[in-house]
Design an enzyme around this catalytic site. Structure first.
Site, PDB file in Angstrom:
ATOM      1  N   SER A 192      18.114  10.261  50.185  1.00 17.60           N
ATOM      2  CA  SER A 192      18.402  11.248  49.160  1.00 17.60           C
ATOM      3  C   SER A 192      19.857  11.098  48.696  1.00 17.60           C
ATOM      4  O   SER A 192      20.253  10.014  48.261  1.00 17.60           O
ATOM      5  CB  SER A 192      18.093  12.656  49.680  1.00 17.60           C
ATOM      6  N   GLU A 316       7.841  12.853  45.432  1.00 18.22           N
ATOM      7  CA  GLU A 316       9.191  13.336  45.706  1.00 18.22           C
ATOM      8  C   GLU A 316       9.390  14.794  45.277  1.00 18.22           C
ATOM      9  O   GLU A 316       9.958  15.601  46.015  1.00 18.22           O
ATOM     10  CB  GLU A 316      10.219  12.455  44.977  1.00 18.22           C
ATOM     11  N   HIS A 409       9.507  14.755  49.216  1.00 24.09           N
ATOM     12  CA  HIS A 409      10.854  14.259  49.463  1.00 24.09           C
ATOM     13  C   HIS A 409      11.251  14.426  50.930  1.00 24.09           C
ATOM     14  O   HIS A 409      11.043  15.480  51.509  1.00 24.09           O
ATOM     15  CB  HIS A 409      11.840  15.021  48.570  1.00 24.09           C
TER      16      HIS A 409
END
Length: 525
Positions: A192, A316, A409
Site C-alpha cells: 500500500s 482492492e 486491499h
C-alpha cells in the site's frame, strides 16, 4: 515477548552504540526492538531532514518496541498516539549465526497511520520461513511526515518521511552486518503506502546501490503530490489550525504534535477532496531528493536498475460498491475523479468500465485508478531493461466473497507473513473456513523467499514483458485456490488507460489552480 518467553540475546555494534537483543527459543528467533536510527524529530527538528541517532555509552537493551509516529486511533475519541521521537526500527532473524539476505520493510497506512511493529508486520514467521534478516522501519506520518510546507518557508524539507526512509536504508547498509545480515543483498519491500514508498525510493538517486531487489505490493504510486496539491494542503493546514494566513514554520513548530495530527485528519475528511483523488498526504516531487514523478522516472528508465516483483489484489477497493445509492451518482463521481487528472481522456477510460454506473464497475474503476493501472504502467516500463514479475492476488475466504468484498486491499499480507490470525478482519474471514490458505501461503512464501535470496521468484512464474515480438506477453501470476498464469489480463481496460495522464493532478481543476496562483505553470513546478 515477555520475561518468561525470551532470554537476553547477542549484543550488536551500531554506529551509535551497542544494542542487546533477545532470543525467543519457542519461535527460534532473535529480535532487537526499537533500535534508534534517527534523532528526535520534535521541536526545532520538526519538518526538517532527519539526523542520525545520537550515540550512547554502554549497551542499550532493545527488548521493547518504540513508540508509533504520532497518528490518530480512529475511535469515537480524538486521541492521538505516538511520539515525534519515532525514528527507530525492529530487527528479527532466525536464531542462527548464518549470514542472511536482508528485507527492509516500509509499512502501509495511507501515509497517515501504521508502525513497524503492527502485529501483522512483526515478521517473526516471515524471518524463519524465508530465512532472512527482517528490518521493519518507523518513519514520520501525516502532517509531520508527508506534507510539503515549503510554501510557508524554505526552512524545511518537502519529504520528511521519505528522508526518514532513506536514512533507515543507509543505516541498514552501515550496520546490518553486525546482526548477521548481508549488506550486499538487501530487498526493499512494502504494501500500500509502503509499496508506493518502495517505488518512490527506486526513483531517489541517492538510494541507488543500497538494495539489490524491490517488492512493491498494491502501490498507489500515482497519488504523489504536485505543487498545486502541496500549496493547497499547506494553506488548508494553516486554516484548520486557526492561524493567520502569514503563519510561518516557526509557529507550526511551537504547536503540539497532537493538534497538528488532528488538523490533518480534520482537513482530510472536511475538505471534500478525496472525491477528486486528492489525498492530503503523500510524497512530493521536490526536484531534489525526488527529482521527478516516479511514473516519469520509470518511463525514462532513470529508476534503480534492480529486479522488481510487483502486483495488486483483485478487489482492492471493493468497499466502493457501497458508495452512492444511484448509478447516475456513481457515473458522475467516476467522471469527476478521472477528470481531475486528465479531462481529455477521462471518457475513454470511463467507457471501458460501462460508465461505472453499476456497483461492481464503479468499485473496479476506483481500484484500477488508484492501484492497478499505474502498477501495470510501472511494470511495463521497468521490464524494458530489468527483470520484472507481476502478480494478482485473487484468493478470498467464502465470507468475504459472500459479502461482495473478495480479495480486498491488504488481504495478501496474511499469506506473505504467514500469520493470518493477525489480520484486522480475521474473525470475519474465518466464517465459512479458510480452505486452501495454508497451501497458498506456502506457495507465495516460496516465491517471495526465492526472489529475496536469488533475485527471481523461481519456477512457475514467467517474467513480465511487453515485447510485441514475443508472444504471449504481460505474464501475471494469479494467486488463488489454484494459482495460474494469465497473459495480459484486462487488456481492454489496460489499453483504455494507455493515453490517460496520471501525472498532473490539477489539470482538470483550473479554478483551483487559479485560486492558488498556479494557473500559468505546470502543477509540478
Amino acid at each position: 515477548m515477555n520475561d518468561s518467553s525470551f532470554s537476553p540475546g547477542p549484543v550488536a555494534a551500531t554506529t551509535s552504540g551497542y544494542v542487546r537483543g533477545a532470543v525467543d527459543p519457542d519461535l527460534g528467533i532473535r529480535t532487537w526492538k526499537g533500535v534508534p536510527f534517527g534523532a528526535d524529530t520534535s521541536g526545532p527538528n520538526r519538518f526538517r531532514a532527519p539526523r542520525p541517532a545520537p550515540g550512547w555509552y554502554g549497551v542499550r537493551d532493545c527488548y521493547e518496541y518504540g513508540p508509533h509516529a504520532p497518528q490518530p486511533v480512529y475511535s469515537w475519541t480524538d486521541r492521538i498516539i505516538g511520539s515525534e521521537d519515532c525514528l527507530h526500527l525492529d530487527i528479527v532473524r532466525p536464531d542462527t549465526d548464518e549470514e542472511l539476505p536482508v528485507v527492509v520493510y516500509y509499512h502501509g497506512g495511507s501515509f497517515i497511520m501504521g508502525a513497524s511493529h503492527e502485529q501483522m508486520l512483526r515478521g517473526h514467521h516471515l524471518a524463519t520461513r524465508m530465512n532472512v534478516v527482517y528490518v521493519s522501519v518507523n518513519f514520520r506520518l501525516g502532517t509531520l511526515g508527508f506534507l510539503d510546507l515549503r510554501s510557508l518557508g524554505e526552512d524545511c524539507v518537502a519529504n520528511p518521511a521519505l528522508e526518514d526512509q532513506l536514512l533507515a536504508l543507509k543505516w541498514v547498509h552501515d550496520n546490518i552486518d553486525s546482526f548477521g545480515g548481508d549488506p550486499d543483498n538487501v530487498t526493499i519491500m512494502g504494501e500500500s503506502a509502503g509499496g508506493a514508498s518502495v517505488l518512490t525510493m527506486m526513483c531517489v538517486p541517492s538510494s541507488h546501490g543500497l538494495y539489490r531487489q524491490a517488492i512493491s505490493q498494491s502501490p498507489p504510486i500515482a497519488m504523489l503530490h504536485s505543487s498545486a496539491q502541496s500549496t493547497l494542503w499547506a494553506r488548508e493546514l494553516v486554516f484548520t489550525m486557526a492561524h493567520p494566513r502569514q503563519t510561518t514554520l516557526d509557529t507550526l513548530r511551537q504547536d503540539s504534535a497532537a493538534d497538528l495530527v488532528r488538523a490533518g485528519q480534520s482537513m482530510m475528511w472536511g475538505a471534500g477532496e478525496l472525491i477528486h483523488l486528492n489525498p492530503c498526504f503523500g510524497p512530493t516531487v521536490d526536484g531534489r531528493t525526488l527529482p521527478e514523478h516516479p511514473l516519469t522516472t520509470f518511463a525514462e528508465g532513470r529508476q534503480a536498475q534492480v529486479p522488481l516483483l510487483i502486483g495488486t489484489n483483485h478487489d482492492e477497493t471493493s468497499f466502493g460498491k457501497f458508495f452512492y445509492l444511484r448509478g447516475s451518482a456513481r457515473g458522475r463521481a467516476a467522471r469527476r475523479l478521472l477528470s481531475a487528472f486528465d479531462p481529455e481522456n477521462a471518457a475513454t477510460v470511463l467507457d471501458s468500465y460501462g460508465g461505472a454506473v453499476a456497483r461492481a464497475d464503479f468499485a473496479e474503476l476506483l481500484a484500477d485508478a488508484i492501484f492497478w493501472a499505474p502498477t501495470v504502467r510501472v511494470a511495463g516500463d521497468h521490464s524494458q531493461a530489468n527483470q520484472t514479475w507481476m502478480y494478482r492476488f485473487d484468493y478470498a475466504p467464502p465470507a468475504l466473497r459472500w459479502l461482495g468484498l473478495g480479495a480486498m486491499h491488504s488481504l495478501e499480507l496474511g499469506a506473505i507473513f504467514g500469520d493470518p490470525d493477525s489480520s484486522r478482519i480475521r474473525g470475519l474471514s474465518r466464517w465459512g473456513g479458510l480452505d486452501g490458505l495454508e497451501e497458498l501461503t506456502e506457495e507465495m512464501q516460496d516465491h517471495w523467499a526465492n526472489f529475496i535470496h536469488h533475485g527471481n521468484p523461481g519456477e512457475g512464474w514467467p517474467g513480465y514483458h511487453t515485447d510485441p515480438e514475443e508472444d504471449p506477453g504481460r505474464a501475471t501470476k494469479v494467486f488463488d485456490m489454484e494459482s495460474q498464469v494469465e497473459y495480459d489480463p484486462k487488456a481492454t481496460q489496460r489499453r483504455a488507460w494507455r493515453d490517460y495522464d496520471m501525472l498532473e493532478w490539477g489539470n482538470g481543476r483550473p479554478e483551483l489552480l487559479e485560486e492558488l496562483g498556479l494557473v500559468d505553470q505546470s502543477p509540478w513546478e
